[in-house]
Write an enzyme that holds these catalytic residues in place. Structure first.
Site, short mmCIF file in Angstrom:
data_model
loop_
_atom_site.label_atom_id
_atom_site.label_comp_id
_atom_site.label_asym_id
_atom_site.label_seq_id
_atom_site.Cartn_x
_atom_site.Cartn_y
_atom_site.Cartn_z
N ARG A 31 -2.74 8.50 -10.72
CA ARG A 31 -3.87 8.63 -11.66
C ARG A 31 -5.21 8.90 -10.95
O ARG A 31 -6.21 9.22 -11.59
CB ARG A 31 -3.98 7.39 -12.54
CG ARG A 31 -2.97 7.41 -13.69
CD ARG A 31 -2.96 6.08 -14.44
NE ARG A 31 -2.24 5.05 -13.70
CZ ARG A 31 -2.25 3.75 -14.03
NH1 ARG A 31 -2.94 3.35 -15.08
NH2 ARG A 31 -1.57 2.88 -13.32
N GLY B 66 1.56 -8.94 -16.15
CA GLY B 66 2.65 -9.89 -16.29
C GLY B 66 2.11 -11.19 -16.86
O GLY B 66 1.03 -11.64 -16.48
N ALA C 98 0.84 -1.21 0.00
CA ALA C 98 0.00 0.00 0.00
C ALA C 98 0.87 1.25 0.00
O ALA C 98 0.53 2.26 0.60
CB ALA C 98 -0.92 0.00 1.22
N TYR D 78 -39.70 21.88 15.79
CA TYR D 78 -38.33 21.62 16.22
C TYR D 78 -38.35 21.15 17.67
O TYR D 78 -38.81 21.88 18.56
CB TYR D 78 -37.46 22.88 16.11
CG TYR D 78 -36.09 22.66 16.70
CD1 TYR D 78 -35.22 21.73 16.13
CD2 TYR D 78 -35.67 23.35 17.84
CE1 TYR D 78 -33.97 21.49 16.69
CE2 TYR D 78 -34.42 23.11 18.40
CZ TYR D 78 -33.58 22.18 17.82
OH TYR D 78 -32.35 21.94 18.37
N ASN E 63 -34.25 26.04 22.73
CA ASN E 63 -33.28 25.38 23.61
C ASN E 63 -32.02 26.22 23.79
O ASN E 63 -31.16 25.87 24.58
CB ASN E 63 -32.91 24.01 23.04
CG ASN E 63 -32.35 24.09 21.64
OD1 ASN E 63 -32.69 25.00 20.88
ND2 ASN E 63 -31.51 23.15 21.28
N ASN F 274 -0.61 -12.87 -14.48
CA ASN F 274 -0.38 -12.83 -13.05
C ASN F 274 -1.34 -11.81 -12.45
O ASN F 274 -1.34 -10.64 -12.83
CB ASN F 274 1.08 -12.41 -12.82
CG ASN F 274 1.39 -12.19 -11.36
OD1 ASN F 274 0.84 -12.85 -10.49
ND2 ASN F 274 2.29 -11.24 -11.09
N TYR G 70 -2.99 -6.65 -1.97
CA TYR G 70 -2.78 -5.31 -2.50
C TYR G 70 -3.84 -4.35 -1.95
O TYR G 70 -5.04 -4.65 -2.01
CB TYR G 70 -2.82 -5.32 -4.04
CG TYR G 70 -1.69 -6.17 -4.59
CD1 TYR G 70 -0.48 -5.58 -4.92
CD2 TYR G 70 -1.82 -7.55 -4.70
CE1 TYR G 70 0.58 -6.36 -5.38
CE2 TYR G 70 -0.76 -8.34 -5.15
CZ TYR G 70 0.44 -7.73 -5.49
OH TYR G 70 1.48 -8.50 -5.92
N ALA H 210 -52.99 27.00 22.06
CA ALA H 210 -52.25 27.29 20.83
C ALA H 210 -51.64 28.68 20.87
O ALA H 210 -52.19 29.60 21.49
CB ALA H 210 -53.18 27.17 19.63
C1 UD1 Z 1 2.06 -6.14 -10.95
C2 UD1 Z 1 2.79 -7.40 -11.34
C3 UD1 Z 1 2.19 -7.97 -12.63
C4 UD1 Z 1 0.71 -8.20 -12.45
C5 UD1 Z 1 0.03 -6.92 -11.99
C6 UD1 Z 1 -1.41 -7.20 -11.65
C7 UD1 Z 1 5.09 -7.06 -10.59
C8 UD1 Z 1 6.47 -6.74 -10.99
N1 UD1 Z 1 4.18 -7.11 -11.56
O1 UD1 Z 1 2.35 -5.20 -11.96
O2 UD1 Z 1 2.84 -9.19 -12.98
O3 UD1 Z 1 0.16 -8.64 -13.68
O4 UD1 Z 1 0.66 -6.40 -10.80
O5 UD1 Z 1 -2.07 -5.97 -11.38
O6 UD1 Z 1 4.81 -7.31 -9.43
N2 UD1 Z 1 3.64 -1.10 -4.87
C9 UD1 Z 1 4.29 -0.69 -3.73
N3 UD1 Z 1 5.61 -0.37 -3.79
C10 UD1 Z 1 6.32 -0.44 -4.94
C11 UD1 Z 1 5.65 -0.87 -6.12
C12 UD1 Z 1 4.31 -1.20 -6.04
O7 UD1 Z 1 3.69 -0.60 -2.67
O8 UD1 Z 1 7.50 -0.14 -4.91
C13 UD1 Z 1 2.22 -1.42 -4.82
C14 UD1 Z 1 1.43 -0.46 -5.69
O9 UD1 Z 1 0.99 0.65 -4.93
C15 UD1 Z 1 0.29 -1.30 -6.15
C16 UD1 Z 1 0.87 -2.71 -6.19
O10 UD1 Z 1 2.02 -2.68 -5.38
O11 UD1 Z 1 -0.76 -1.30 -5.23
C17 UD1 Z 1 1.19 -3.18 -7.60
O12 UD1 Z 1 2.17 -2.34 -8.15
P1 UD1 Z 1 2.13 -1.90 -9.65
O13 UD1 Z 1 3.28 -1.02 -9.92
O14 UD1 Z 1 0.78 -1.40 -9.99
O15 UD1 Z 1 2.36 -3.29 -10.38
P2 UD1 Z 1 2.01 -3.63 -11.87
O16 UD1 Z 1 2.96 -2.91 -12.76
O17 UD1 Z 1 0.57 -3.43 -12.10
#
Ligand code: UD1
Ligand code: CA
Length: 459
Positions: A20, A143, A14, A368, A388, A172, A106, A425
Protein backbone atom coordinates in the site's frame (compact mmCIF):
# COMPACT_ATOMS: atom_id res chain seq x y z
CA UNK A 1 18.07 -0.95 31.82
CA UNK A 2 15.73 -3.70 33.01
CA UNK A 3 16.08 -5.85 36.12
CA UNK A 4 15.89 -9.07 34.10
CA UNK A 5 18.49 -11.62 35.04
CA UNK A 6 18.26 -13.28 31.62
CA UNK A 7 19.43 -11.67 28.37
CA UNK A 8 16.92 -10.03 26.03
CA UNK A 9 16.81 -10.93 22.33
CA UNK A 10 14.97 -8.45 20.10
CA UNK A 11 13.30 -9.90 16.98
CA UNK A 12 12.19 -7.25 14.48
CA UNK A 13 9.70 -8.22 11.77
CA UNK A 14 10.54 -6.42 8.55
CA UNK A 15 9.80 -8.88 5.75
CA UNK A 16 6.48 -7.51 4.51
CA UNK A 17 6.16 -5.83 1.15
CA UNK A 18 4.10 -2.86 2.22
CA UNK A 19 2.24 -2.87 -1.08
CA UNK A 20 0.00 0.00 0.00
CA UNK A 21 3.03 2.29 0.05
CA UNK A 22 3.10 1.88 -3.74
CA UNK A 23 6.86 2.19 -3.68
CA UNK A 24 10.03 0.62 -5.02
CA UNK A 25 11.54 1.20 -1.59
CA UNK A 26 10.80 -1.44 1.08
CA UNK A 27 8.28 0.01 3.54
CA UNK A 28 10.62 -0.09 6.55
CA UNK A 29 13.18 2.01 4.64
CA UNK A 30 10.82 4.95 4.26
CA UNK A 31 12.03 7.76 6.52
CA UNK A 32 10.59 9.30 9.63
CA UNK A 33 12.52 12.39 10.73
CA UNK A 34 15.06 11.78 7.97
CA UNK A 35 15.86 8.23 9.01
CA UNK A 36 14.53 4.89 7.81
CA UNK A 37 11.80 3.51 10.09
CA UNK A 38 13.81 0.34 10.65
CA UNK A 39 16.65 2.42 12.10
CA UNK A 40 14.35 3.91 14.72
CA UNK A 41 13.23 0.42 15.71
CA UNK A 42 16.78 -0.96 15.83
CA UNK A 43 17.87 1.94 18.01
CA UNK A 44 15.02 1.30 20.45
CA UNK A 45 15.79 -2.41 20.38
CA UNK A 46 19.46 -1.79 21.12
CA UNK A 47 18.51 0.05 24.30
CA UNK A 48 16.46 -2.90 25.53
CA UNK A 49 18.26 -6.02 24.38
CA UNK A 50 21.68 -7.57 24.00
CA UNK A 51 20.99 -9.16 20.61
CA UNK A 52 18.88 -8.08 17.64
CA UNK A 53 17.63 -10.26 14.81
CA UNK A 54 15.87 -8.61 11.89
CA UNK A 55 13.58 -10.78 9.77
CA UNK A 56 13.92 -9.55 6.18
CA UNK A 57 12.14 -10.60 3.00
CA UNK A 58 10.92 -8.05 0.48
CA UNK A 59 13.79 -5.74 -0.45
CA UNK A 60 16.11 -7.62 1.92
CA UNK A 61 19.28 -6.19 0.39
CA UNK A 62 18.04 -2.63 0.71
CA UNK A 63 17.03 -3.19 4.33
CA UNK A 64 20.39 -4.76 5.15
CA UNK A 65 22.26 -1.92 3.46
CA UNK A 66 20.24 0.56 5.51
CA UNK A 67 21.54 -1.13 8.67
CA UNK A 68 25.11 -1.64 7.44
CA UNK A 69 26.54 0.44 10.30
CA UNK A 70 24.83 -1.88 12.81
CA UNK A 71 26.74 -4.95 11.58
CA UNK A 72 28.15 -5.44 15.08
CA UNK A 73 24.87 -5.94 16.92
CA UNK A 74 22.29 -6.89 14.28
CA UNK A 75 21.91 -10.19 12.48
CA UNK A 76 19.51 -10.96 9.65
CA UNK A 77 17.36 -13.95 8.85
CA UNK A 78 15.40 -14.36 5.64
CA UNK A 79 11.73 -15.09 5.31
CA UNK A 80 11.37 -15.83 1.63
CA UNK A 81 7.61 -16.21 1.72
CA UNK A 82 5.47 -14.13 4.06
CA UNK A 83 3.37 -16.85 5.63
CA UNK A 84 2.40 -14.92 8.75
CA UNK A 85 3.83 -13.26 11.84
CA UNK A 86 4.36 -16.62 13.58
CA UNK A 87 6.23 -17.93 10.57
CA UNK A 88 8.36 -14.76 10.54
CA UNK A 89 9.49 -15.22 14.15
CA UNK A 90 10.10 -18.90 13.39
CA UNK A 91 12.85 -17.87 10.96
CA UNK A 92 14.76 -16.39 13.90
CA UNK A 93 14.37 -19.51 16.03
CA UNK A 94 17.78 -21.05 15.21
CA UNK A 95 19.40 -17.95 16.74
CA UNK A 96 17.25 -17.85 19.87
CA UNK A 97 18.74 -19.29 23.05
CA UNK A 98 16.34 -20.98 25.50
CA UNK A 99 17.46 -18.74 28.37
CA UNK A 100 16.75 -15.51 26.46
CA UNK A 101 13.59 -13.48 26.78
CA UNK A 102 12.43 -12.60 23.26
CA UNK A 103 10.74 -9.29 22.51
CA UNK A 104 9.04 -8.93 19.11
CA UNK A 105 9.12 -5.46 17.50
CA UNK A 106 7.91 -4.29 14.08
CA UNK A 107 9.91 -2.46 11.43
CA UNK A 108 6.85 -0.44 10.47
CA UNK A 109 5.97 0.70 14.01
CA UNK A 110 8.83 3.14 14.56
CA UNK A 111 7.72 5.34 17.44
CA UNK A 112 7.39 2.73 20.17
CA UNK A 113 9.40 3.84 23.21
CA UNK A 114 11.65 1.99 25.61
CA UNK A 115 9.53 3.34 28.47
CA UNK A 116 6.47 1.52 27.13
CA UNK A 117 8.36 -1.70 26.42
CA UNK A 118 10.30 -1.97 29.67
CA UNK A 119 7.36 -3.39 31.66
CA UNK A 120 7.36 -6.39 29.29
CA UNK A 121 10.92 -7.12 30.38
CA UNK A 122 10.80 -6.97 34.17
CA UNK A 123 11.91 -9.87 36.30
CA UNK A 124 8.46 -10.62 37.69
CA UNK A 125 7.26 -11.28 34.12
CA UNK A 126 10.33 -13.32 33.17
CA UNK A 127 8.44 -16.62 32.78
CA UNK A 128 5.26 -15.10 31.30
CA UNK A 129 4.00 -14.41 27.82
CA UNK A 130 3.45 -10.67 28.07
CA UNK A 131 1.36 -8.73 25.59
CA UNK A 132 1.13 -5.02 24.97
CA UNK A 133 -2.59 -4.37 24.62
CA UNK A 134 -4.66 -1.23 24.16
CA UNK A 135 -8.32 -0.36 24.42
CA UNK A 136 -9.49 1.46 21.32
CA UNK A 137 -12.67 3.31 20.53
CA UNK A 138 -12.59 1.69 17.09
CA UNK A 139 -10.83 -1.71 17.23
CA UNK A 140 -11.52 -2.59 13.58
CA UNK A 141 -8.71 -4.55 11.94
CA UNK A 142 -6.88 -5.54 15.11
CA UNK A 143 -6.64 -8.89 16.85
CA UNK A 144 -9.02 -8.90 19.85
CA UNK A 145 -7.98 -9.95 23.35
CA UNK A 146 -10.18 -12.73 24.71
CA UNK A 147 -10.55 -12.88 28.47
CA UNK A 148 -12.36 -15.15 30.90
CA UNK A 149 -12.89 -12.86 33.86
CA UNK A 150 -9.52 -11.14 34.14
CA UNK A 151 -7.50 -13.96 32.65
CA UNK A 152 -6.44 -13.71 29.00
CA UNK A 153 -7.41 -16.84 27.11
CA UNK A 154 -6.49 -16.01 23.52
CA UNK A 155 -6.34 -13.55 20.65
CA UNK A 156 -8.72 -13.73 17.73
CA UNK A 157 -7.89 -11.93 14.49
CA UNK A 158 -10.49 -9.59 12.98
CA UNK A 159 -11.05 -11.93 10.05
CA UNK A 160 -11.62 -14.94 12.31
CA UNK A 161 -13.74 -13.13 14.89
CA UNK A 162 -17.45 -13.70 15.54
CA UNK A 163 -19.75 -10.68 15.80
CA UNK A 164 -19.54 -10.84 19.61
CA UNK A 165 -15.75 -10.98 19.50
CA UNK A 166 -15.64 -8.06 17.10
CA UNK A 167 -17.34 -5.95 19.74
CA UNK A 168 -14.30 -6.40 22.05
CA UNK A 169 -12.35 -3.16 22.23
CA UNK A 170 -9.18 -4.45 23.88
CA UNK A 171 -6.76 -5.16 21.04
CA UNK A 172 -3.37 -6.72 20.45
CA UNK A 173 -0.80 -4.10 19.50
CA UNK A 174 1.45 -6.92 18.23
CA UNK A 175 4.26 -6.31 20.73
CA UNK A 176 4.92 -9.41 22.80
CA UNK A 177 7.64 -10.83 25.02
CA UNK A 178 8.09 -14.59 25.41
CA UNK A 179 10.68 -16.86 27.06
CA UNK A 180 12.93 -18.29 24.33
CA UNK A 181 12.53 -21.80 25.64
CA UNK A 182 8.76 -21.56 25.07
CA UNK A 183 9.19 -20.30 21.51
CA UNK A 184 11.22 -23.41 20.70
CA UNK A 185 8.33 -25.49 21.98
CA UNK A 186 5.40 -23.50 20.58
CA UNK A 187 6.37 -22.04 17.20
CA UNK A 188 6.71 -25.44 15.48
CA UNK A 189 3.22 -26.25 16.74
CA UNK A 190 1.45 -23.29 15.10
CA UNK A 191 -0.99 -24.12 12.34
CA UNK A 192 -2.28 -22.00 9.48
CA UNK A 193 -5.81 -23.28 9.77
CA UNK A 194 -7.51 -19.86 9.85
CA UNK A 195 -9.26 -17.31 7.65
CA UNK A 196 -6.01 -15.97 6.19
CA UNK A 197 -4.15 -19.30 5.92
CA UNK A 198 -1.28 -17.74 7.93
CA UNK A 199 0.83 -18.85 10.86
CA UNK A 200 -0.33 -16.38 13.50
CA UNK A 201 2.09 -15.29 16.21
CA UNK A 202 -1.02 -14.49 18.22
CA UNK A 203 -1.89 -18.20 18.51
CA UNK A 204 0.97 -18.49 21.01
CA UNK A 205 -1.43 -17.13 23.60
CA UNK A 206 -3.74 -20.14 23.41
CA UNK A 207 -0.70 -22.47 23.58
CA UNK A 208 0.56 -20.65 26.68
CA UNK A 209 -2.83 -20.96 28.33
CA UNK A 210 -2.94 -24.67 27.49
CA UNK A 211 0.54 -25.18 29.00
CA UNK A 212 -0.31 -23.23 32.16
CA UNK A 213 2.20 -20.45 31.34
CA UNK A 214 1.05 -17.10 32.73
CA UNK A 215 -0.27 -14.67 30.11
CA UNK A 216 -0.09 -11.04 31.18
CA UNK A 217 -0.79 -7.71 29.53
CA UNK A 218 0.59 -4.22 29.93
CA UNK A 219 -0.55 -0.99 28.29
CA UNK A 220 1.44 1.61 26.36
CA UNK A 221 2.08 5.03 27.90
CA UNK A 222 0.39 6.51 24.84
CA UNK A 223 -1.47 4.36 22.33
CA UNK A 224 -0.11 6.55 19.51
CA UNK A 225 3.28 4.87 20.00
CA UNK A 226 1.90 1.58 18.76
CA UNK A 227 0.61 2.95 15.46
CA UNK A 228 2.09 1.43 12.35
CA UNK A 229 2.57 2.58 8.79
CA UNK A 230 0.71 0.92 5.95
CA UNK A 231 0.45 3.85 3.52
CA UNK A 232 1.89 7.30 3.02
CA UNK A 233 -0.97 9.00 4.83
CA UNK A 234 -0.03 7.11 7.99
CA UNK A 235 3.65 7.82 7.29
CA UNK A 236 2.91 11.55 7.27
CA UNK A 237 0.85 11.24 10.46
CA UNK A 238 3.74 9.54 12.28
CA UNK A 239 6.18 12.09 10.88
CA UNK A 240 4.10 14.89 12.42
CA UNK A 241 3.86 13.06 15.71
CA UNK A 242 7.61 12.53 15.77
CA UNK A 243 8.30 16.16 14.80
CA UNK A 244 6.00 17.43 17.52
CA UNK A 245 7.85 15.35 20.12
CA UNK A 246 11.26 16.47 18.91
CA UNK A 247 10.19 20.10 18.84
CA UNK A 248 8.91 19.79 22.41
CA UNK A 249 12.21 18.28 23.53
CA UNK A 250 14.09 21.23 22.07
CA UNK A 251 11.78 23.79 23.61
CA UNK A 252 12.07 22.13 27.02
CA UNK A 253 15.86 22.25 26.59
CA UNK A 254 15.73 26.03 26.22
CA UNK A 255 15.31 26.59 22.48
CA UNK A 256 12.69 29.02 21.18
CA UNK A 257 10.85 27.78 18.11
CA UNK A 258 8.81 30.48 16.38
CA UNK A 259 6.32 27.73 15.52
CA UNK A 260 6.90 24.08 16.46
CA UNK A 261 4.53 23.03 13.67
CA UNK A 262 6.80 24.65 11.11
CA UNK A 263 10.15 23.25 12.13
CA UNK A 264 11.59 20.04 10.70
CA UNK A 265 14.17 18.19 12.72
CA UNK A 266 15.80 15.31 10.90
CA UNK A 267 18.32 12.72 12.03
CA UNK A 268 20.52 13.91 14.91
CA UNK A 269 19.70 17.47 15.99
CA UNK A 270 21.52 19.15 18.88
CA UNK A 271 20.68 22.75 19.67
CA UNK A 272 22.09 24.73 22.57
CA UNK A 273 20.04 26.82 24.96
CA UNK A 274 18.79 30.28 24.04
CA UNK A 275 18.76 29.60 20.35
CA UNK A 276 15.95 31.09 18.31
CA UNK A 277 14.69 29.15 15.29
CA UNK A 278 12.32 30.94 13.00
CA UNK A 279 9.69 29.25 10.81
CA UNK A 280 10.36 26.65 8.14
CA UNK A 281 13.85 25.71 9.19
CA UNK A 282 14.96 22.25 8.08
CA UNK A 283 17.67 21.05 10.44
CA UNK A 284 19.14 17.74 9.36
CA UNK A 285 22.04 16.31 11.33
CA UNK A 286 23.24 19.50 12.96
CA UNK A 287 25.10 20.57 16.06
CA UNK A 288 24.26 24.13 17.03
CA UNK A 289 25.82 25.99 19.94
CA UNK A 290 24.04 28.26 22.40
CA UNK A 291 22.53 31.61 21.48
CA UNK A 292 22.36 30.99 17.75
CA UNK A 293 19.69 32.78 15.70
CA UNK A 294 18.32 31.02 12.63
CA UNK A 295 16.10 33.10 10.39
CA UNK A 296 13.09 31.85 8.43
CA UNK A 297 13.39 29.34 5.56
CA UNK A 298 16.90 28.08 6.26
CA UNK A 299 18.16 24.60 5.40
CA UNK A 300 21.08 23.20 7.42
CA UNK A 301 22.34 19.71 6.61
CA UNK A 302 25.42 18.11 8.17
CA UNK A 303 26.38 21.40 9.75
CA UNK A 304 28.04 22.67 12.92
CA UNK A 305 27.33 26.18 14.15
CA UNK A 306 29.17 27.93 16.97
CA UNK A 307 27.75 30.02 19.79
CA UNK A 308 26.15 33.37 19.05
CA UNK A 309 26.15 33.04 15.28
CA UNK A 310 23.34 34.59 13.25
CA UNK A 311 22.07 32.82 10.14
CA UNK A 312 19.66 35.05 8.29
CA UNK A 313 16.70 33.94 6.21
CA UNK A 314 16.85 31.71 3.12
CA UNK A 315 20.35 30.45 3.72
CA UNK A 316 21.32 26.94 2.64
CA UNK A 317 24.20 25.28 4.47
CA UNK A 318 25.38 21.84 3.42
CA UNK A 319 28.27 20.06 5.10
CA UNK A 320 29.78 23.23 6.52
CA UNK A 321 31.35 24.33 9.79
CA UNK A 322 30.46 27.79 11.05
CA UNK A 323 32.32 29.13 14.07
CA UNK A 324 31.20 31.43 16.87
CA UNK A 325 29.80 34.92 16.34
CA UNK A 326 29.59 34.56 12.59
CA UNK A 327 27.05 36.22 10.33
CA UNK A 328 25.57 34.28 7.43
CA UNK A 329 22.94 35.35 4.90
CA UNK A 330 20.29 36.27 4.05
CA UNK A 331 20.44 34.16 0.87
CA UNK A 332 23.86 32.65 1.55
CA UNK A 333 24.96 29.27 0.28
CA UNK A 334 27.62 27.28 2.10
CA UNK A 335 28.57 24.13 0.23
CA UNK A 336 30.64 21.13 1.37
CA UNK A 337 33.80 21.97 3.29
CA UNK A 338 32.97 25.61 3.75
CA UNK A 339 34.54 26.69 7.04
CA UNK A 340 33.92 29.98 8.79
CA UNK A 341 36.11 30.88 11.72
CA UNK A 342 35.12 33.15 14.56
CA UNK A 343 33.36 36.34 13.54
CA UNK A 344 33.51 35.69 9.79
CA UNK A 345 30.75 37.09 7.61
CA UNK A 346 29.12 35.70 4.48
CA UNK A 347 26.44 37.98 3.09
CA UNK A 348 23.70 37.74 0.49
CA UNK A 349 24.18 35.83 -2.75
CA UNK A 350 27.56 34.53 -1.69
CA UNK A 351 28.54 30.93 -2.41
CA UNK A 352 31.38 29.31 -0.50
CA UNK A 353 32.75 25.85 -1.33
CA UNK A 354 35.79 24.02 0.08
CA UNK A 355 37.13 27.24 1.48
CA UNK A 356 38.07 28.65 4.85
CA UNK A 357 37.22 32.15 5.95
CA UNK A 358 39.54 32.88 8.82
CA UNK A 359 38.56 34.92 11.86
CA UNK A 360 36.75 38.13 11.02
CA UNK A 361 37.03 37.74 7.24
CA UNK A 362 34.15 39.35 5.35
CA UNK A 363 32.58 38.35 2.05
CA UNK A 364 29.47 40.43 2.04
CA UNK A 365 27.83 40.38 -1.39
CA UNK A 366 27.45 38.50 -4.68
CA UNK A 367 30.62 36.42 -4.60
CA UNK A 368 31.94 32.94 -5.31
CA UNK A 369 34.70 31.63 -3.08
CA UNK A 370 35.77 28.10 -3.98
CA UNK A 371 38.97 26.15 -3.18
CA UNK A 372 40.34 29.06 -1.23
CA UNK A 373 41.57 30.50 2.02
CA UNK A 374 40.49 33.99 3.01
CA UNK A 375 42.86 35.20 5.73
CA UNK A 376 41.85 36.76 9.02
CA UNK A 377 40.22 40.15 8.68
CA UNK A 378 40.39 40.17 4.89
CA UNK A 379 37.59 41.92 3.03
CA UNK A 380 36.34 40.56 -0.26
CA UNK A 381 34.36 43.09 -2.30
CA UNK A 382 31.08 42.56 -4.06
CA UNK A 383 31.14 40.50 -7.23
CA UNK A 384 34.51 38.83 -6.62
CA UNK A 385 35.02 35.44 -8.23
CA UNK A 386 37.71 32.88 -7.47
CA UNK A 387 38.21 31.19 -10.84
CA UNK A 388 39.08 27.81 -9.42
CA UNK A 389 38.44 25.68 -12.51
CA UNK A 390 40.17 25.74 -15.87
CA UNK A 391 37.75 23.29 -17.42
CA UNK A 392 39.85 20.32 -16.38
CA UNK A 393 41.37 20.88 -12.95
CA UNK A 394 40.66 22.82 -9.77
CA UNK A 395 43.20 25.24 -8.27
CA UNK A 396 43.60 27.07 -4.99
CA UNK A 397 43.33 30.77 -4.26
CA UNK A 398 45.12 32.05 -1.19
CA UNK A 399 44.10 35.42 0.22
CA UNK A 400 46.26 36.64 3.08
CA UNK A 401 45.27 38.24 6.35
CA UNK A 402 43.98 41.79 6.08
CA UNK A 403 43.88 41.76 2.29
CA UNK A 404 41.31 43.92 0.50
CA UNK A 405 39.85 42.68 -2.76
CA UNK A 406 38.17 45.45 -4.74
CA UNK A 407 34.71 44.81 -6.13
CA UNK A 408 34.23 42.75 -9.26
CA UNK A 409 37.70 41.24 -9.14
CA UNK A 410 38.52 37.98 -10.86
CA UNK A 411 41.14 35.89 -9.08
CA UNK A 412 42.45 33.28 -11.51
CA UNK A 413 43.75 30.31 -9.51
CA UNK A 414 46.33 29.18 -8.67
CA UNK A 415 47.06 32.60 -7.29
CA UNK A 416 48.20 34.21 -4.07
CA UNK A 417 47.13 37.52 -2.61
CA UNK A 418 49.63 38.23 0.14
CA UNK A 419 48.84 39.64 3.58
CA UNK A 420 47.54 43.18 3.45
CA UNK A 421 47.54 43.31 -0.36
CA UNK A 422 45.05 45.72 -1.90
CA UNK A 423 43.44 44.78 -5.22
CA UNK A 424 41.87 47.53 -7.30
CA UNK A 425 38.26 47.03 -8.28
CA UNK A 426 37.59 45.23 -11.54
CA UNK A 427 41.00 43.56 -11.70
CA UNK A 428 41.77 40.23 -13.31
CA UNK A 429 44.53 38.81 -11.11
CA UNK A 430 46.63 35.98 -12.55
CA UNK A 431 49.93 36.49 -10.68
CA UNK A 432 50.80 36.88 -7.03
CA UNK A 433 49.87 40.22 -5.52
CA UNK A 434 52.57 41.35 -3.06
CA UNK A 435 51.90 42.18 0.57
CA UNK A 436 50.70 45.66 1.48
CA UNK A 437 50.85 46.97 -2.12
CA UNK A 438 48.08 48.11 -4.44
CA UNK A 439 47.81 45.76 -7.38
CA UNK A 440 45.41 46.30 -10.20
CA UNK A 441 45.03 45.04 -13.71
CA UNK A 442 42.61 46.93 -15.83
CA UNK A 443 42.80 49.36 -18.74
CA UNK A 444 43.49 52.96 -17.81
CA UNK A 445 40.49 55.27 -17.95
CA UNK A 446 40.65 57.83 -20.76
CA UNK A 447 38.42 60.70 -21.77
CA UNK A 448 38.09 61.87 -25.42
CA UNK A 449 37.95 65.65 -25.36
CA UNK A 450 35.62 67.49 -27.79
CA UNK A 451 33.86 64.27 -28.56
CA UNK A 452 30.40 64.66 -30.05
CA UNK A 453 27.42 62.41 -29.92
CA UNK A 454 26.49 60.95 -33.30
CA UNK A 455 23.63 62.81 -34.96
CA UNK A 456 20.80 61.34 -36.94
CA UNK A 457 21.45 61.54 -40.72
CA UNK A 458 19.02 63.64 -42.70
CA UNK A 459 17.16 61.63 -45.40
C1 UD1 B 1 -1.00 -8.27 13.58
C2 UD1 B 1 -1.55 -9.15 14.68
C3 UD1 B 1 -2.82 -8.51 15.26
C4 UD1 B 1 -2.52 -7.12 15.75
C5 UD1 B 1 -1.90 -6.29 14.63
C6 UD1 B 1 -1.45 -4.96 15.17
C7 UD1 B 1 -1.01 -11.43 14.00
C8 UD1 B 1 -1.50 -12.69 13.43
N1 UD1 B 1 -1.88 -10.44 14.14
O1 UD1 B 1 -1.96 -8.29 12.54
O2 UD1 B 1 -3.33 -9.31 16.32
O3 UD1 B 1 -3.72 -6.51 16.20
O4 UD1 B 1 -0.74 -6.95 14.08
O5 UD1 B 1 -1.03 -4.14 14.08
O6 UD1 B 1 0.16 -11.32 14.36
N2 UD1 B 1 5.27 -9.66 8.72
C9 UD1 B 1 6.37 -10.35 8.28
N3 UD1 B 1 6.21 -11.58 7.75
C10 UD1 B 1 5.00 -12.17 7.62
C11 UD1 B 1 3.86 -11.46 8.08
C12 UD1 B 1 4.04 -10.21 8.64
O7 UD1 B 1 7.49 -9.85 8.36
O8 UD1 B 1 4.94 -13.29 7.13
C13 UD1 B 1 5.43 -8.32 9.28
C14 UD1 B 1 4.72 -7.30 8.41
O9 UD1 B 1 5.60 -6.76 7.44
C15 UD1 B 1 4.30 -6.26 9.41
C16 UD1 B 1 4.10 -7.05 10.70
O10 UD1 B 1 4.80 -8.27 10.52
O11 UD1 B 1 5.31 -5.33 9.64
C17 UD1 B 1 2.64 -7.29 11.02
O12 UD1 B 1 2.07 -8.07 10.00
P1 UD1 B 1 0.61 -7.79 9.47
O13 UD1 B 1 0.30 -8.76 8.41
O14 UD1 B 1 0.44 -6.35 9.19
O15 UD1 B 1 -0.25 -8.17 10.76
P2 UD1 B 1 -1.72 -7.72 11.06
O16 UD1 B 1 -2.63 -8.44 10.15
O17 UD1 B 1 -1.79 -6.25 11.10
CA1 CA C 1 -0.59 -4.52 10.28
Amino acid sequence: MTDLTTPVHIVILAAGQGSRMKSELPKVCHPIAGEAMIRHVVRTGAELGQRITVVVGHGADTVKAELADHAGNVQFVHQTEQLGTGHAVMQALPHIQPEERVLVLYGDVPLITTATLQPLLVQEQAQALTLLTATLYDPTGYGRILRAGDAITGIVEQKDASADQQAIREVNTGFVAVPGERLHDWLPRLSNDNAQGEYYLTDLVALAVADGVPVTAVQPLDVGETMGVNNRVQLAALERRCQQQRAEQLMLAGVTLADPQRTDLRREVQVGPDCFIDVNAVLDNVRIGPGVHIGPHCVLRDVEVGAGTVIESHSVLDNAVVGEQCQVGPFARLRPQARLEKGAKVGNFVEVKKATLEAGAKVSHLTYIGDARVGAGANVGAGTITCNYDGANKYHTDIGAGAFIGSNSTLVAPVEIEDGAFIGAGSVITKSAPADQLTLSRSRQTTIRNWRRPEKKKP
